[in-house]
Design an enzyme around this catalytic site. Sequence first.
Site, PDB file in Angstrom:
ATOM      1  N   GLY A 266     -32.667  34.896   0.203  1.00  0.00           N
ATOM      2  CA  GLY A 266     -31.232  34.695   0.120  1.00  0.00           C
ATOM      3  C   GLY A 266     -30.883  33.956  -1.152  1.00  0.00           C
ATOM      4  N   GLU A 269     -33.951  27.349  -4.618  1.00  0.00           N
ATOM      5  CA  GLU A 269     -33.410  26.062  -5.069  1.00  0.00           C
ATOM      6  C   GLU A 269     -34.071  25.518  -6.323  1.00  0.00           C
ATOM      7  OE1 GLU A 269     -36.695  24.917  -2.010  1.00  0.00           O
ATOM      8  OE2 GLU A 269     -35.219  26.504  -2.266  1.00  0.00           O
ATOM      9  N   HIS A 302     -26.591  24.766   0.800  1.00  0.00           N
ATOM     10  CA  HIS A 302     -27.995  24.612   1.176  1.00  0.00           C
ATOM     11  C   HIS A 302     -28.877  24.457  -0.059  1.00  0.00           C
ATOM     12  CE1 HIS A 302     -31.580  25.408   3.735  1.00  0.00           C
ATOM     13  NE2 HIS A 302     -32.050  25.931   2.615  1.00  0.00           N
ATOM     14  N   GLU A 303     -28.712  25.350  -1.006  1.00  0.00           N
ATOM     15  CA  GLU A 303     -29.579  25.292  -2.186  1.00  0.00           C
ATOM     16  C   GLU A 303     -29.285  24.056  -3.024  1.00  0.00           C
ATOM     17  OE1 GLU A 303     -32.012  27.237  -2.024  1.00  0.00           O
ATOM     18  OE2 GLU A 303     -31.143  28.514  -0.472  1.00  0.00           O
ATOM     19  N   HIS A 306     -30.914  20.973  -1.542  1.00  0.00           N
ATOM     20  CA  HIS A 306     -32.351  20.908  -1.788  1.00  0.00           C
ATOM     21  C   HIS A 306     -32.696  20.009  -2.978  1.00  0.00           C
ATOM     22  CE1 HIS A 306     -34.668  23.266   0.969  1.00  0.00           C
ATOM     23  NE2 HIS A 306     -34.026  24.398   0.751  1.00  0.00           N
TER      24      HIS A 306
END
Length: 880
Positions: A266, A269, A302-303, A306
């Site tokens: 998807g 990071e 989300h990334e 990270h």
Amino acid sequence: MFMTTETDIVRLEDYRPPAFDIPTVDLDIRLDPHATHVRAGLGIRPVGGARDLVLDGDELTLKSIRIDGEPLDPSRYEARPDRLTIRDVPAKDFWLEITTEIDPTANTKLMGLFRSNGTYCTQCEAEGFRRITYFLDRPDVLSVYTVSIEAPRADTPVLLANGNQVDGGTVNGSDRHFAVWHDPFPKPAYLFAMVAGDLAMVRDSFVTMSGRDVELRIYCEHGNEARCGYAMDALKRSMRWDEETFGREYDLDIFMIVAVSDFNMGAMENKGLNIFNDKFVLADPDTATDVDYAHIEAIIAHEYFHNWTGNRITCREWFQLCLKEGLTVYRDQEFSSDMRSRPVKRIADVRALRSRQFPEDAGPLAHPVRPDRYAEINNFYTPTVYEKGAELIGVLRTIVGDDAFRAGMDLYFDRHDGQAVTIEDFVACFREVADADLSRFFRWYVQSGTPLVEASGTYDAAAQTYTLDLSQRTPPTPGQPDKAPLHIPIRFGLVGPNGDDMAPSRVEGGTVEADVIHLTDERQTFVFHGIGARPVPSLLRRFSAPVRLTDNLSADDFLFLMRTDADPFNRWQAVQTIAMQALKRGTAAVRRRERVDFDPAFFDALAEITGNEDLEPAFRAQVLALPGQADIAREIGEDVDPDAIAAAHNQIRARLADRIGDRLAAVRESMRRSGSYTPDAETAGRRALANAALDLMTANGNGAAIDATVAQVESADNMTDRSAALSILAHGGLPERLPALQAFHDAYRDNPLVLDKWLTFEAIVPAASTLDRVKDLLTDPAFSLTNPNRIRALVGVFAGGNPTQFNRADGAGYDFLADFVIGLDARNPQTAARLLVAFRSWRTLEPGRRELAENALRKVAAERSLSSDTRDIVDRTLKA
């Protein structure tokens, strides 16, 4: 058949620290479509007393090797495509220079350095860096990278790598140019990234909480710049939220996102240079749905998150993968909850957990959140590591409380910044700040399987006590026949006759803190005193632990909770429970060829909630979404007949439409608004409710509702409404879908991401002709075997989202997937292996289908040349 052997297994107990550190890495990458040269300068520091240095490789060609500037005699080393062994290395620090040659264009595995659509790109997690140069490719080797990239300026005007750019220019007056990037933060090789190509750029900026200016860039294909706006906005909101919620500030001068079309993941990071599947960056109202916008928001966050949970602090080895992924999923879920609706987000997350992770925990692929062995690490990027791993962070927070959770996170960041650590290191921070025994909580990480909590309550009117008996049991899973009790926090309320929670005067039998029961033993009895009337217990509020709950509540009790429970999640859960009980009974009746009966009181209560304007529309939309066919199969758990499930599911939806169709039509009309589209949570919720109502209105074949659906396809001014209407026609197998889908294809023939939706609509039709249609589409210009998005949209959705046709009684669906996986495996083993996961619940099928599914799996297993990815999945799936 060729099985994975014990010698192929990597075990946590065998972990040893590296014998060499590599504090410094200098890469000189000279790009060529077929013969890219990579010169890697490695500062080697012996730390373990070893005299031989063994470096990982994968399909590499060695061109030269030097130590401290001197060519190495061939007798001193052995070079294979998968390994470089250098004998009798210096006992003190030395400089190793390795030059390798790779072919990015031929790299169809999309791991390491590959070239797609003219753009060079990397993917190094988990073990892709070894496809670029020989290296100690493991997460606990942390290095400071300086990267020089050289390429023709005309073809590749953009040259990117991790960190900050420190130099660049033309190469000796030629048509080639270079860029030098330096990342001052030590990182493991899996976080290395490089991108080069002819890309457009969208630029913005962000001022951190300490006043630092950070340049923000999103790179994409030319012509897509206008579709990057929402991603940029989500990035800026993510950066501010992480400062305000966790005190985490960004650390480099620049943060970059690159959107590429051919990508197995998807997103990734990589420090300062996130690489994204373009479906999670590009959006506008005409091409993206509300769900797409929400996914972009969550994955961008989300990334970015990270940067601290994964990059600044990384995992010691891959067994600790949940330390970065589970924790970061929890953080992105919290972010989305704050950006949108917390109750609706919680319901959506639990739906995903139950549909993706619960079957994994119940099948042959079950493994702990922190596994202790693996044959292929790529196959452990699973719902257990991600979604269940996130649930465990929530369990921990519920156990220690909000204040101690924040203090524990602060301690974790302060203590372990710049380190590669373990789950033990993480949990120790919370044990220290909360002064708590977390030993039974830690078992969540090392035991697989979904615990079953059984609850039984009795009320004593004379004594004014409510007694709640609780027990827990985790079923056997592969390699773990016996399970120990866990610490399970159960949020609860005792709902009185007026719908308000009743407060006990005292509790006996165990630890109850505020609204949390702490279940820590196999069996415990809790006695609540001062309860003046019979309560209805509302247990597991907010889904406070990833368990399955059974109780002795009646249908009337659940109807009562549907109408009155103060906890939105459990109000929704009451609807799901009643519906699931009815659907299981209905499925059994279908198989006995008996009449299927449903309770009209449930239908009326559902209509009441749907029309309740005091409840947010997005929540009401979730209430209308009854358990799906895969959910029913999971709950039945054995001797599953997908056709009987589909028949029962269709019947309850048709009865609902018969009884409350008019009220649904009124709700739909009240949700429709004029004005231009915006992707905000409030208007997205209104669209979700309107479309959920329309979906049920068509379930009994109502001609007016079907006409309204066709009209919505034709007149919608946004992709959300158009896609919802097409999905209704496709899922219903209605003949009106044929011209609608053709028109949709023709309108978007030049937009690959929208054509993914078209492929999906074709794949979900529950008709006998669908398998042939899917096979035909494999040769359609819209489909490509080189693009994982296309494969997932067509083949992945057919196998995972069309239960009656994949599970055809003649086994043709199983044979199709087996043949497709065998053909894809050599080209893209990661994608092939993940498709094979569709077979994970094959043992729960009725005997005829079970035999056919096993035959298809054994056909895959008989292939001699399977990749380690696919071999691992098929072997574990077949293992008893």
